[in-house]
Write an enzyme that holds these catalytic residues in place. Structure first.
Site, PDB file in Angstrom:
ATOM      1  N   CYS A 122      29.551 -37.251  26.368  1.00 50.72           N
ATOM      2  CA  CYS A 122      30.674 -37.880  27.078  1.00 50.72           C
ATOM      3  C   CYS A 122      30.172 -39.200  27.649  1.00 50.72           C
ATOM      4  O   CYS A 122      30.402 -39.527  28.811  1.00 50.72           O
ATOM      5  CB  CYS A 122      31.249 -36.969  28.158  1.00 50.72           C
ATOM      6  SG  CYS A 122      30.042 -36.329  29.345  1.00 50.72           S
ATOM      7  N   GLY A 177      27.340 -24.902  28.666  1.00 48.25           N
ATOM      8  CA  GLY A 177      27.838 -25.154  30.014  1.00 48.25           C
ATOM      9  C   GLY A 177      28.881 -24.132  30.417  1.00 48.25           C
ATOM     10  O   GLY A 177      28.708 -22.928  30.214  1.00 48.25           O
ATOM     11  N   GLY A 223      31.694 -23.622  29.069  1.00 47.13           N
ATOM     12  CA  GLY A 223      32.316 -22.988  27.917  1.00 47.13           C
ATOM     13  C   GLY A 223      33.599 -23.582  27.396  1.00 47.13           C
ATOM     14  O   GLY A 223      34.274 -22.951  26.578  1.00 47.13           O
ATOM     15  N   ASP A 234      22.917 -22.028  27.149  1.00 49.78           N
ATOM     16  CA  ASP A 234      22.609 -23.209  27.950  1.00 49.78           C
ATOM     17  C   ASP A 234      21.282 -22.980  28.658  1.00 49.78           C
ATOM     18  O   ASP A 234      21.040 -21.886  29.206  1.00 49.78           O
ATOM     19  CB  ASP A 234      23.714 -23.490  28.970  1.00 49.78           C
ATOM     20  CG  ASP A 234      23.684 -24.935  29.445  1.00 49.78           C
ATOM     21  OD1 ASP A 234      24.550 -25.716  29.021  1.00 49.78           O
ATOM     22  OD2 ASP A 234      22.772 -25.295  30.220  1.00 49.78           O
TER      23      ASP A 234
END
Length: 429
Positions: free
Chosen positions: A359, A241, A243, A263
């Site tokens: 997440c 993503g 980073g 990615d």
């Protein structure tokens, strides 16, 4: 703008979100473009009301006795800002840009509706369908965990210790009430927004421009810490993503060895180049095409998979996503995670490690996903996650939830971070 005009603006933004089913950031941006007279303080205060109303959507509506945008905005003022209806009525009086003051019906509703008497899903501010996965993940604590996700979040930073020390950055950011993070060794925390305020624009600070720190949630920092990248290793950040974790891995390896950031969605990598230059991370390569990773097959000491997920662990920062998420979207993510994990595993060398991170707080995306992967890939085995945690955070085992099969979970209530799941697997054959 007076507070009445700000509340009316928040109501209009909430109505726009309801009508057009769009992200809150887009709705707030469009409102600002069409109301250029509003200053930065006005926009921040309006945004606070909107975000609070989204975080407390069900409890605010219950309190006010209605599901309208007005009810949710008023309810958010009562719940988050501690206002009373009398104070609200006084603030709205005589302001031609304000919404009408509280009605007798609204006053009666607030007098009669006590949150402690509301259904658990209302007190938790969750969509009905999310009750089951929250119960699975948190057991008897599911309401309290969900309530913690409805609070305003702090602003977390990670010090780039290759270039600065945490003590120096604490002095630099002292005016923002910055303090050392609770767990992350290089973390700094700025408290949640209070009242009508806003978080400081830390990215305008010279120390940020010089690469001395990055914005990164403490949970994300902890996950990168537990991954255990070592100097001289070959590391693949498979879903890099923008980073954030790539930069943390570069620091962990002391700018030695080889880190490859990849990615599958090329646009997501765009911010990483400026971040790498600012941080002076010299051991990172950015690779967008999967075929360009062929030389890493079976050769990586560590492969980190920050998998695409529902983001349910970030709902205190992105509360609108909570109300847009569906079971169908969760099912799509589960399929993507399975495919990515199997693909990433091919790059791990024998005795190397595979770190799986989300997440999310949903068991289906976390422990269940890891258990299914281990069944498909018997050459991998989980590390002892309690021992791993104790190695990095001795005496703080109360801050994490350990999965019965493999992995651990962080949450706003338990660890004070966003919701994160972390599992570390070793390839043994």
């Amino acid at each position: 703008m007076r507070i009445g005009g700000r509340i009316q603006a928040a109501i209009e933004v909430l109505e726009d979100i309801d009508k057009r089913h769009r992200p809150v950031a887009d709705a707030l941006k469009d409102w600002g473009v069409s109301h250029r007279f509003a200053g930065s303080g006005d926009r921040a205060a309006i945004g606070n009301i909107v975000y609070d109303a989204l975080r407390h959507r069900r409890s605010a509506a219950f309190l006010m006795g209605e599901e309208t945008a007005r009810a949710r905005a008023f309810g958010a003022m009562l719940l988050e800002s501690g206002w009373t209806l009398d104070r609200l009525a006084e603030a709205l009086e005589g302001d031609r840009f304000a919404p009408p003051p509280p009605t007798e019906a609204e006053r009666a509703a607030v007098a009669d509706n006590r949150l402690e008497d509301a259904a658990p899903e209302v007190r938790a501010d969750l969509p009905d369908w999310c009750v089951a996965p929250f119960t699975t993940s948190f057991g008897d604590d599911w309401v309290a965990e969900a309530q913690a996700m409805a609070l305003r979040p702090p602003l977390d930073l990670r010090v780039n210790v290759v270039r600065a020390t945490r003590e120096r950055m604490l002095r630099t950011l002292e005016e923002f009430s910055a303090a050392s993070a609770n767990l992350a060794p290089h973390g700094i925390r700025i408290p949640p927004i209070a009242g009508e305020g806003r978080h400081p624009n830390v990215q305008a600070e010279p120390a940020f421009q010089q690469g001395f720190f990055e914005v990164q949630d403490e949970g994300s920092q902890i996950a990168a810490e537990l991954a255990g990248a070592r100097p001289g290793e070959t590391v693949l950040d498979f879903c890099a993503g923008a980073g954030g974790k790539t930069l943390a891995l570069s620091v962990a390896t002391q700018n030695s060895g080889r880190i490859v950031a990849h990615d599958a969605e090329k646009p997501r990598l765009a911010p990483i180049f400026d971040r790498l230059r600012r941080a002076e991370a010299t051991n990172v390569e950015v690779v967008a095409r999967l075929r360009e990773l062929d030389d890493l097959k079976g050769a990586c000491d560590l492969v980190l998979v920050d998998a695409p997920c529902t983001g349910s662990g970030t709902w205190r920062r992105r509360p609108d996503a909570k109300w847009r998420l569906s079971q169908r979207q969760l099912d799509v993510r589960l399929g993507e995670q399975r495919a990515i994990l199997d693909q990433a595993a091919s790059f791990v060398r024998v005795n190397g490690r595979l770190a799986y991170i989300t997440c999310s707080v949903f068991e289906a995306e976390n422990g269940a996903q890891v258990a299914a992967f281990l069944e498909r890939n018997p050459g991998f085995a989980p590390v002892d996650h309690r021992a791993l945690w104790e190695e990095h955070f001795p005496g703080r085992s109360d801050k994490a939830r350990f999965h019965e099969t493999a992995g651990l979970m962080l949450s706003p209530l338990k660890s004070g971070t966003d919701g994160f799941f972390f599992a570390l697997l070793e390839r043994r054959g």
